[in-house]
Scaffold this motif. Structure first.
Motif, PDB file in Angstrom:
ATOM      1  N   CYS A   1       0.178   0.438   7.925  1.00 51.21           N
ATOM      2  CA  CYS A   1       0.097  -0.870   8.563  1.00 51.21           C
ATOM      3  C   CYS A   1       1.484  -1.391   8.931  1.00 51.21           C
ATOM      4  O   CYS A   1       1.663  -2.006   9.971  1.00 51.21           O
ATOM      5  CB  CYS A   1      -0.628  -1.859   7.656  1.00 51.21           C
ATOM      6  SG  CYS A   1       0.010  -1.899   5.980  1.00 51.21           S
TER       7      CYS A   1
ATOM      8  N   CYS B   1      -5.096  -1.612   7.467  1.00 52.77           N
ATOM      9  CA  CYS B   1      -4.613  -1.209   6.160  1.00 52.77           C
ATOM     10  C   CYS B   1      -5.835  -0.816   5.331  1.00 52.77           C
ATOM     11  O   CYS B   1      -6.527  -1.683   4.794  1.00 52.77           O
ATOM     12  CB  CYS B   1      -3.828  -2.330   5.483  1.00 52.77           C
ATOM     13  SG  CYS B   1      -3.096  -1.791   3.929  1.00 52.77           S
TER      14      CYS B   1
ATOM     15  N   CYS C   1       0.842  -1.196   0.000  1.00 51.41           N
ATOM     16  CA  CYS C   1       0.000   0.000   0.000  1.00 51.41           C
ATOM     17  C   CYS C   1       0.885   1.257   0.000  1.00 51.41           C
ATOM     18  O   CYS C   1       2.009   1.223   0.494  1.00 51.41           O
ATOM     19  CB  CYS C   1      -0.924  -0.009   1.209  1.00 51.41           C
ATOM     20  SG  CYS C   1      -0.056  -0.049   2.780  1.00 51.41           S
TER      21      CYS C   1
HETATM   22 ZN   LIG Z   1      -1.167  -0.848   4.454  1.00 54.76          ZN
END
Ligand SMILES: [Zn+2]
Length: 125
Positions: A90, A105, A85
């Motif tokens: 996260c 996330c 991401c």
């Molecule tokens: Zn993430």
């Protein structure tokens, strides 16, 4: 110099230190197992999949969000080892170890929450 006395004393000393070491080991073991019981399992919500729980007693790696996230489960905690991401929130959350803590996330729609095994004590006690 009386060898017999000093020998006796040494033996007692040795026994005492042995006892201290054993007591310390038992105490450490108790605290370790107690810490492990603090968060007993991890609840995983992965996109549209039904949420499920995994025990922390069995260390393992779990692929989430079709491999976009690698979650590491250890005794006493979990953390995101890898995520693709853009925000990396996260990953930066790091290891969570306490009941109620969670890793989120948003881009991958994954929520990981620690749940206690404290109910165990309530049941047996
Ligand atoms: Zn993430």
């Amino acid at each position: 110099m009386k060898p017999s006395i000093s020998c006796k004393f040494n033996r007692f000393d040795l026994l005492l230190s042995l006892f201290v070491v054993l007591a310390a080991a038992a105490l450490a073991l108790f605290f370790l197992s107690h810490a492990g019981g603090e968060a007993g399992e991890v609840s995983i919500r992965d996109g549209d999949n039904a949420p499920y729980s995994l025990t922390l007693d069995a260390p393992r790696r779990v692929q989430l969000a079709d491999g976009h996230i690698t979650l590491v489960i250890e005794r006493g905690g979990v953390y995101v080892e890898y995520a693709d991401c853009p925000t990396q929130d996260c990953v930066r959350t790091g290891k969570i170890t306490r009941t109620g803590e969670s890793i989120v996330c948003l881009p991958n729609r994954v929520v990981v929450t620690l749940e206690g095994a404290g109910e165990f004590d309530a049941v047996t006690g």
